[in-house]
Design a protein around this motif. Structure first.
Motif, PDB file in Angstrom:
ATOM      1  N   TYR A 185       0.830  -1.217   0.000  1.00 25.03           N
ATOM      2  CA  TYR A 185       0.000   0.000   0.000  1.00 25.03           C
ATOM      3  C   TYR A 185       0.856   1.256   0.000  1.00 25.03           C
ATOM      4  CZ  TYR A 185      -3.108   3.697   1.469  1.00 25.03           C
ATOM      5  OH  TYR A 185      -3.799   4.883   1.531  1.00 25.03           O
ATOM      6  N   ASP A 220       0.069  -3.438  -9.326  1.00 25.28           N
ATOM      7  CA  ASP A 220      -0.699  -2.553 -10.187  1.00 25.28           C
ATOM      8  C   ASP A 220      -2.014  -3.233 -10.543  1.00 25.28           C
ATOM      9  OD1 ASP A 220      -1.324  -0.330 -11.607  1.00 25.28           O
ATOM     10  OD2 ASP A 220       0.098  -0.643 -13.240  1.00 25.28           O
ATOM     11  N   GLY A 221      -2.912  -2.482 -11.135  1.00 24.40           N
ATOM     12  CA  GLY A 221      -4.159  -3.047 -11.616  1.00 24.40           C
ATOM     13  C   GLY A 221      -5.067  -3.532 -10.496  1.00 24.40           C
ATOM     14  N   ALA A 222      -5.644  -4.720 -10.700  1.00 23.37           N
ATOM     15  CA  ALA A 222      -6.604  -5.279  -9.742  1.00 23.37           C
ATOM     16  C   ALA A 222      -5.961  -5.534  -8.386  1.00 23.37           C
ATOM     17  CB  ALA A 222      -7.193  -6.572 -10.309  1.00 23.37           C
ATOM     18  N   LYS A 224      -3.510  -3.884  -6.932  1.00 26.81           N
ATOM     19  CA  LYS A 224      -3.373  -2.612  -6.220  1.00 26.81           C
ATOM     20  C   LYS A 224      -4.725  -2.142  -5.685  1.00 26.81           C
ATOM     21  CE  LYS A 224      -1.141   1.081  -4.878  1.00 26.81           C
ATOM     22  NZ  LYS A 224      -0.167   1.037  -3.769  1.00 26.81           N
ATOM     23  N   THR A 225      -5.778  -2.353  -6.461  1.00 24.93           N
ATOM     24  CA  THR A 225      -7.120  -1.974  -6.018  1.00 24.93           C
ATOM     25  C   THR A 225      -7.521  -2.753  -4.772  1.00 24.93           C
ATOM     26  OG1 THR A 225      -7.790  -1.455  -8.289  1.00 24.93           O
ATOM     27  CG2 THR A 225      -9.546  -1.841  -6.688  1.00 24.93           C
ATOM     28  N   LEU A 226      -7.236  -4.054  -4.755  1.00 22.68           N
ATOM     29  CA  LEU A 226      -7.560  -4.886  -3.595  1.00 22.68           C
ATOM     30  C   LEU A 226      -6.758  -4.455  -2.362  1.00 22.68           C
ATOM     31  CD1 LEU A 226      -7.779  -8.437  -5.229  1.00 22.68           C
ATOM     32  CD2 LEU A 226      -9.666  -7.036  -4.363  1.00 22.68           C
ATOM     33  N   ASN A 228      -5.648  -1.440  -1.762  1.00 15.88           N
ATOM     34  CA  ASN A 228      -6.219  -0.169  -1.301  1.00 15.88           C
ATOM     35  C   ASN A 228      -7.530  -0.393  -0.545  1.00 15.88           C
ATOM     36  OD1 ASN A 228      -4.111   1.228  -2.454  1.00 15.88           O
ATOM     37  ND2 ASN A 228      -5.232   1.790  -4.301  1.00 15.88           N
ATOM     38  N   ILE A 229      -8.379  -1.279  -1.063  1.00 18.29           N
ATOM     39  CA  ILE A 229      -9.652  -1.563  -0.406  1.00 18.29           C
ATOM     40  C   ILE A 229      -9.418  -2.143   0.982  1.00 18.29           C
ATOM     41  CG2 ILE A 229     -11.693  -3.056  -0.465  1.00 18.29           C
ATOM     42  CD1 ILE A 229     -11.681  -2.743  -3.504  1.00 18.29           C
ATOM     43  N   GLU A 230      -8.480  -3.097   1.076  1.00 18.75           N
ATOM     44  CA  GLU A 230      -8.167  -3.684   2.378  1.00 18.75           C
ATOM     45  C   GLU A 230      -7.697  -2.626   3.352  1.00 18.75           C
ATOM     46  OE1 GLU A 230      -5.848  -4.789   5.612  1.00 18.75           O
ATOM     47  OE2 GLU A 230      -4.864  -4.002   3.800  1.00 18.75           O
ATOM     48  N   TYR A 232      -8.357   0.622   3.442  1.00 24.56           N
ATOM     49  CA  TYR A 232      -9.410   1.541   3.863  1.00 24.56           C
ATOM     50  C   TYR A 232     -10.467   0.842   4.716  1.00 24.56           C
ATOM     51  CZ  TYR A 232      -7.220   4.449   0.328  1.00 24.56           C
ATOM     52  OH  TYR A 232      -6.304   5.157  -0.407  1.00 24.56           O
TER      53      TYR A 232
END
Length: 297
Positions: A185, A220-222, A224-226, A228-230, A232
């Motif tokens: 992160y 990167d991509g999916a 990195k999104t996961l 970030n979600i974790e 937050y």
């Protein structure tokens, strides 16, 4: 409700467990205050927080143990059942306990944060006052949120030993998940970059060589999104945001990676109080709803 709040507060303040928790929190805060002083001379263009999250985590665990054991005794002795028989609603019992344990948490937080902030004074003088306030607020909301999670678990389980074990384990799981993902992160460096290596030769001269280095924390991509979600969603990641906070007084003299670190730090400190308050409201509502459905015998 006022009467049961006062009676619970008196019981907390008369419990030796509360004073043991205060001592643990105070000692860990003093140690953290001394620890952060070792890094004073290392501040350069980037100013960064040198707190060790483990010492504040000890204060959180001290609070969890104190609240879960004291509340567990209320269930074990039948006091909760007696309050319900006396006419108090389950929501009133829950809210009174939440208010009393919050006062206890304030005490445990205060004896930890004061020596820590004294030791960290050299850092706090170099950052904006608003960020100092956000750091303290974020830490306070974090320990209060862990207190609310403890209440939720204990009111859902209603067994003293199981409540303690489950509450302690829940904080541990939150922290371990954060520890596993935090490198991904907070990473703002590119996937590959040129780094300079220095080698001391036999004649005492230094030879510098440049070579590409792969960033093992780059995602990167999916993925990195996961990550970030974790981050937050995880209620204890805010503790990592504080201990990873960095600030650059002169942004013109720093490279893009350092600037990206500083921007991410500022974003986290701005958003953390909001998401922690949302968590506090949510877990309180869920806790009351679950306790209302419990059959207390």
């Amino acid at each position: 409700m006022k009467n049961i709040f006062i009676s619970r507060l008196v019981k907390y303040f008369r419990s030796p467990i509360f004073y043991l928790a205060l001592i643990v929190s105070l000692v860990s805060g003093i140690y953290n205050g001394v620890y952060v002083g070792y890094f004073k001379a290392e501040m350069d263009q980037m100013i960064y927080c040198t707190m060790d999250d483990m010492w504040f985590l000890l204060a959180i665990w001290a609070d969890v143990v104190c609240v879960s054991l004291c509340l567990g005794r209320e269930f074990h002795d039948g006091t909760i059942r007696s309050k319900l028989i006396a006419g108090y609603t389950k929501a009133q019992v829950y809210l009174a306990e939440a208010a009393a344990s919050s006062v206890v948490t304030v005490c445990i937080f205060a004896v930890n944060i004061i020596p820590t902030m004294i030791g960290l004074g050299y850092f706090l003088k170099l950052i904006p006052l608003s960020m100092t306030l956000k750091i303290v607020l974020t830490l306070f909301l974090t320990i209060e949120l862990m207190n609310m999670f403890t209440l939720f678990v204990c009111f859902a389980i209603t067994v003293r030993s199981f409540g303690l074990a489950a509450s302690f384990a829940l904080v541990f799981v939150f922290y371990m998940v954060y520890a596993f993902t935090n490198g991904y992160y907070y990473n703002t460096a590119p996937q590959e970059e040129i780094v300079t290596f220095q080698e001391i030769l036999d004649d005492g001269t230094v030879r510098e060589t440049e070579a590409p280095a792969v960033n093992s924390y780059y995602v990167d991509g999916a993925a990195k999104t996961l990550v970030n979600i974790e981050h937050y969603i995880n209620p204890i990641s805010s503790l990592g945001d504080v201990t990873s906070y960095s600030y650059i007084p002169d942004k013109e003299s720093c490279d893009e990676t350092d600037l990206a670190d500083a921007r991410l730090s500022e974003f986290n400190m701005n958003i953390d109080p909001v998401r922690l308050i949302v968590w506090l409201v949510l877990i309180s509502f869920i806790g009351i709803s679950v306790f209302r459905r419990r059959n207390i015998r």
